[in-house]
Write an enzyme that holds these catalytic residues in place. Structure first.
Site, PDB file in Angstrom:
ATOM      1  N   HIS A  14       0.830  -1.221   0.000  1.00  0.00           N
ATOM      2  CA  HIS A  14       0.000   0.000   0.000  1.00  0.00           C
ATOM      3  C   HIS A  14       0.862   1.268   0.000  1.00  0.00           C
ATOM      4  O   HIS A  14       0.469   2.277  -0.571  1.00  0.00           O
ATOM      5  CB  HIS A  14      -0.935  -0.016   1.218  1.00  0.00           C
ATOM      6  CG  HIS A  14      -0.227  -0.226   2.515  1.00  0.00           C
ATOM      7  ND1 HIS A  14       0.314  -1.460   2.853  1.00  0.00           N
ATOM      8  CD2 HIS A  14       0.075   0.612   3.534  1.00  0.00           C
ATOM      9  CE1 HIS A  14       0.896  -1.359   4.039  1.00  0.00           C
ATOM     10  NE2 HIS A  14       0.766  -0.114   4.468  1.00  0.00           N
ATOM     11  N   HIS A 103      27.258  -1.700 -12.232  1.00  0.00           N
ATOM     12  CA  HIS A 103      28.223  -2.354 -11.344  1.00  0.00           C
ATOM     13  C   HIS A 103      27.692  -3.600 -10.645  1.00  0.00           C
ATOM     14  O   HIS A 103      28.473  -4.467 -10.272  1.00  0.00           O
ATOM     15  CB  HIS A 103      28.698  -1.368 -10.257  1.00  0.00           C
ATOM     16  CG  HIS A 103      29.560  -0.274 -10.790  1.00  0.00           C
ATOM     17  ND1 HIS A 103      30.141   0.678  -9.988  1.00  0.00           N
ATOM     18  CD2 HIS A 103      29.946   0.016 -12.062  1.00  0.00           C
ATOM     19  CE1 HIS A 103      30.848   1.517 -10.736  1.00  0.00           C
ATOM     20  NE2 HIS A 103      30.734   1.141 -12.001  1.00  0.00           N
ATOM     21  N   ARG A 137      35.675  -6.047 -14.116  1.00  0.00           N
ATOM     22  CA  ARG A 137      36.026  -6.267 -12.701  1.00  0.00           C
ATOM     23  C   ARG A 137      34.778  -6.462 -11.828  1.00  0.00           C
ATOM     24  O   ARG A 137      34.855  -7.070 -10.764  1.00  0.00           O
ATOM     25  CB  ARG A 137      36.884  -5.121 -12.162  1.00  0.00           C
ATOM     26  CG  ARG A 137      36.151  -3.793 -12.019  1.00  0.00           C
ATOM     27  CD  ARG A 137      37.118  -2.675 -11.642  1.00  0.00           C
ATOM     28  NE  ARG A 137      36.430  -1.445 -11.281  1.00  0.00           N
ATOM     29  CZ  ARG A 137      35.906  -0.579 -12.132  1.00  0.00           C
ATOM     30  NH1 ARG A 137      35.963  -0.821 -13.431  1.00  0.00           N
ATOM     31  NH2 ARG A 137      35.318   0.537 -11.717  1.00  0.00           N
TER      32      ARG A 137
HETATM   33  C1  RB5 Z   1       4.161   0.051   5.456  1.00  0.00           C
HETATM   34  O1  RB5 Z   1       3.619   0.940   6.357  1.00  0.00           O
HETATM   35  C2  RB5 Z   1       5.680   0.147   5.446  1.00  0.00           C
HETATM   36  O2  RB5 Z   1       6.209  -0.397   6.594  1.00  0.00           O
HETATM   37  C3  RB5 Z   1       6.234  -0.542   4.221  1.00  0.00           C
HETATM   38  O3  RB5 Z   1       5.699   0.036   3.081  1.00  0.00           O
HETATM   39  C4  RB5 Z   1       7.725  -0.484   4.042  1.00  0.00           C
HETATM   40  O4  RB5 Z   1       8.224   0.803   4.219  1.00  0.00           O
HETATM   41  C5  RB5 Z   1       8.497  -1.498   4.755  1.00  0.00           C
HETATM   42  O5  RB5 Z   1       9.731  -1.584   4.670  1.00  0.00           O
END
Ligand code: RB5
Length: 149
Positions: A14, A103, A137
């Site tokens: 989300h 890289h 490399r």
């Molecule tokens: C969701 O609130 C948040 O924790 C998630 O999108 C993310 O940032 C997690 O690493």
């Protein structure tokens, strides 16, 4: 260089949903074919539920390149990098996106949806898709990543 006849995959929680929708529209207009692993609304979900299936498909060579987004980019990247053939790069700007291909031969770009603006994110994705791994490399360094001791 990612070829437009292949399927580009994208997924977010989300926290990355709005940026995912923005990028999808821009990329489709540019002629890319996209597979969207979700999420499909701003309703709160757990990022691993989206990122595992997407990463699995890169890991087993079903797909070549992916875009993942969560709020910070961290949780998505950490989940993706559990897969041995995945190299997911958390990127905050265009130069990092470019270097992650040059890289590190990154095959997933992880974006912090709550911290970067949409147009910058699109530029980052474009450069990620259009930059070749430099090899040389860097090849042996990338090969050493999976050799845990
Ligand atoms: C969701 O609130 C948040 O924790 C998630 O999108 C993310 O940032 C997690 O690493």
């Amino acid at each position: 260089m990612f070829k437009k006849n292949k399927v580009l995959i994208i997924g977010s929680d989300h926290g990355g949903y709005k940026l995912k929708e923005f990028l999808k529209e821009k990329l489709i207009k540019k002629g890319y074919k996209l597979k969207d692993y979700g999420t499909y609304s701003e309703k709160s979900i757990d990022y691993p539920d989206i990122i595992h299936p997407l990463s699995k498909s890169i890991n087993n060579s079903e797909h070549e390149i992916g875009i993942i987004i969560c709020g910070s980019g961290n949780g998505a990247q950490m989940t993706a990098n559990k897969y041995p053939n995945v190299r997911a790069a958390l990127c905050w700007n265009v130069e990092q996106a470019k270097l992650s291909r040059l890289h590190n031969d990154a095959n997933i770009i992880s974006l912090p949806g709550r911290f970067i603006d949409e147009e910058t994110a699109f530029k980052m994705v474009e450069i990620f898709l259009n930059t070749e791994f430099e090899g040389g490399r860097h090849k042996k360094r990338v090969e050493k990543i999976s050799k845990i001791i």
